[in-house]
Design an enzyme around this catalytic site. Structure first.
Site, PDB file in Angstrom:
ATOM      1  N   ASP A  43       0.832  -1.214   0.000  1.00  0.00           N
ATOM      2  CA  ASP A  43       0.000   0.000   0.000  1.00  0.00           C
ATOM      3  C   ASP A  43       0.861   1.257   0.000  1.00  0.00           C
ATOM      4  OD1 ASP A  43      -2.351  -1.351   0.009  1.00  0.00           O
ATOM      5  OD2 ASP A  43      -2.713  -1.179   2.158  1.00  0.00           O
ATOM      6  N   LYS A  65      -3.280   4.122  -3.578  1.00  0.00           N
ATOM      7  CA  LYS A  65      -3.871   5.168  -4.421  1.00  0.00           C
ATOM      8  C   LYS A  65      -2.897   5.563  -5.525  1.00  0.00           C
ATOM      9  CE  LYS A  65      -7.013   7.315  -1.220  1.00  0.00           C
ATOM     10  NZ  LYS A  65      -7.093   8.241  -0.122  1.00  0.00           N
ATOM     11  N   GLY A  97       1.114   0.597   9.280  1.00  0.00           N
ATOM     12  CA  GLY A  97       0.615   0.423  10.650  1.00  0.00           C
ATOM     13  C   GLY A  97       0.344  -1.030  10.954  1.00  0.00           C
ATOM     14  N   ILE A 101      -6.136  -2.680  12.068  1.00  0.00           N
ATOM     15  CA  ILE A 101      -6.678  -1.399  12.549  1.00  0.00           C
ATOM     16  C   ILE A 101      -6.931  -0.533  11.311  1.00  0.00           C
ATOM     17  CG2 ILE A 101      -6.328   0.625  14.025  1.00  0.00           C
ATOM     18  CD1 ILE A 101      -6.140  -1.704  15.807  1.00  0.00           C
ATOM     19  N   THR A 126       0.543   0.248  15.203  1.00  0.00           N
ATOM     20  CA  THR A 126      -0.467   1.094  14.573  1.00  0.00           C
ATOM     21  C   THR A 126      -0.108   2.571  14.764  1.00  0.00           C
ATOM     22  OG1 THR A 126      -2.830   1.412  14.337  1.00  0.00           O
ATOM     23  CG2 THR A 126      -2.032   1.165  16.585  1.00  0.00           C
ATOM     24  N   MET A 178      -7.846   9.092   9.776  1.00  0.00           N
ATOM     25  CA  MET A 178      -8.506   9.581   8.556  1.00  0.00           C
ATOM     26  C   MET A 178      -9.497  10.701   8.885  1.00  0.00           C
ATOM     27  SD  MET A 178      -9.229   5.817   6.880  1.00  0.00           S
ATOM     28  CE  MET A 178      -9.776   5.088   8.424  1.00  0.00           C
TER      29      MET A 178
HETATM   30  N1  SAH Z   1      -3.612   0.389   9.362  1.00  0.00           N
HETATM   31  C1  SAH Z   1      -3.104   1.707   9.652  1.00  0.00           C
HETATM   32  C2  SAH Z   1      -4.151   2.781   9.459  1.00  0.00           C
HETATM   33  C3  SAH Z   1      -4.648   2.926   8.038  1.00  0.00           C
HETATM   34  S1  SAH Z   1      -5.830   4.193   7.855  1.00  0.00           S
HETATM   35  C4  SAH Z   1      -2.526   1.740  11.056  1.00  0.00           C
HETATM   36  O1  SAH Z   1      -2.706   0.787  11.821  1.00  0.00           O
HETATM   37  O2  SAH Z   1      -1.876   2.723  11.397  1.00  0.00           O
HETATM   38  C5  SAH Z   1      -4.808   5.548   7.321  1.00  0.00           C
HETATM   39  C6  SAH Z   1      -4.786   6.609   8.397  1.00  0.00           C
HETATM   40  O3  SAH Z   1      -3.858   6.261   9.418  1.00  0.00           O
HETATM   41  C7  SAH Z   1      -4.301   7.970   7.916  1.00  0.00           C
HETATM   42  O4  SAH Z   1      -5.356   8.701   7.321  1.00  0.00           O
HETATM   43  C8  SAH Z   1      -3.874   8.603   9.221  1.00  0.00           C
HETATM   44  O5  SAH Z   1      -4.990   9.048   9.972  1.00  0.00           O
HETATM   45  C9  SAH Z   1      -3.275   7.414   9.953  1.00  0.00           C
HETATM   46  N2  SAH Z   1      -1.806   7.343   9.780  1.00  0.00           N
HETATM   47  C10 SAH Z   1      -1.115   6.387   9.161  1.00  0.00           C
HETATM   48  N3  SAH Z   1       0.208   6.630   9.228  1.00  0.00           N
HETATM   49  C11 SAH Z   1       0.347   7.768   9.944  1.00  0.00           C
HETATM   50  C12 SAH Z   1       1.465   8.537  10.387  1.00  0.00           C
HETATM   51  N4  SAH Z   1       2.716   8.172  10.107  1.00  0.00           N
HETATM   52  N5  SAH Z   1       1.224   9.656  11.107  1.00  0.00           N
HETATM   53  C13 SAH Z   1      -0.033  10.033  11.409  1.00  0.00           C
HETATM   54  N6  SAH Z   1      -1.119   9.352  11.016  1.00  0.00           N
HETATM   55  C14 SAH Z   1      -0.940   8.227  10.308  1.00  0.00           C
END
Ligand code: SAH
Length: 253
Positions: A43, A65, A97, A101, A126, A178
């Site tokens: 991704d 994307k 992450g 989640i 996460t 998000m």
């Molecule tokens: N599975 C991922 C989340 C995916 S949804 C996890 O567990 O972290 C994508 C959202 O995660 C983004 O819109 C943002 O809100 C958050 N996100 C992911 N990476 C980030 C980062 N390095 N700093 C801040 N927010 C982050």
């Protein structure tokens, strides 16, 4: 003709969480399976350093994307994993992450299970855990928060609404994923359900990366803070955010 799927089925899928940004936050298990993969399906938020761990013989398939902001449809990703596994490949499905989640990891595994494809899950850190750790904001603290909630800022599938009165408990830390574009709506809902205008909040942009930025304010300022922040970003609401000033270790490294 009936195909006996189990007899064809020698492939294996590892669903791996790559962590929030700093490549050093990948787990040792994640590192090992990426090195051994025949195919890596990844991704947008996975860092280049982690992708570089794959063998130069591995097939690397990007399904995030595109430049025109279109995503590969989820059904197409599910089918790709099935096809590669049925070809006998060791597939790594790599997500930012943690895959469980807000990562649709469950949906992908449900499809694999329908095809009797073997899989494992390698958890990742996460964004809520990683970004707050690097911002010096403990998610719980005996003097501030006895609970933490991870909430999506996205409009829900089938119009399911967030339980805002459960979210607006003052002893709970809230982390919105998000949520940047919905920050006005989030602030409104929390204020109407009883959180104070002065409740500390933060937006953490690019958490755990060198470019990490933390925007601090009160709940009433949230929409203005959000105008300055860039994606990927998390919104954190709760009195633990006030500890950031004292515990902010990362920027001084
Ligand atoms: N599975 C991922 C989340 C995916 S949804 C996890 O567990 O972290 C994508 C959202 O995660 C983004 O819109 C943002 O809100 C958050 N996100 C992911 N990476 C980030 C980062 N390095 N700093 C801040 N927010 C982050």
């Amino acid at each position: 003709m009936t195909i006996n799927l189990t007899s064809l089925n020698h492939g294996f899928v590892s669903l791996v969480g790559a962590g929030p940004g700093d490549p050093d936050l990948l787990t040792v298990k994640g590192y090992r399976v990426i090195e051994q993969a025949d195919v890596v399906v990844y991704d947008r938020l996975v860092s280049a350093e982690i992708l570089a761990l794959a063998s130069n013989k591995a097939e690397m398939i990007y399904v995030g994307k595109k430049l025109d902001f279109h995503c590969v449809p989820q059904e197409q990703i599910n089918q790709l994993l099935v096809d590669k596994a049925l070809q006998g490949k060791r597939v790594v499905r790599l997500k930012g992450g943690d895959s469980f989640i807000f990562g649709r990891g469950g949906e992908e595994l449900e499809t694999l299970a329908e095809y009797n494809i073997r899989f494992e899950v390698v958890p990742g850190i996460t964004a809520a855990a990683g970004a707050t750790a690097y911002a010096g904001i403990p998610l719980t603290h005996r003097d501030h928060a006895q609970a933490v909630q991870f909430i999506t800022g996205h409009v829900q599938k089938d119009g399911k609404e967030i339980d805002w009165s459960a979210a607006a408990q003052s002893n709970s830390t809230l982390v919105f994923y998000m949520g940047l574009k919905q920050s006005g709506y989030i602030a409104d809902k929390l204020l109407t359900h009883g959180l104070s205008q002065e409740m500390p909040c933060a937006i953490i942009e690019n958490g755990t990366r060198r470019e990490q930025k933390v925007y601090r304010g009160n709940l009433v300022d949230l929409p203005n803070l959000a105008k300055r922040a860039q994606s990927p970003a998390l919104i954190v609401v709760g009195s633990v955010v006030s500890l950031h000033e004292k515990l902010d270790w990362f920027k001084s490294c």
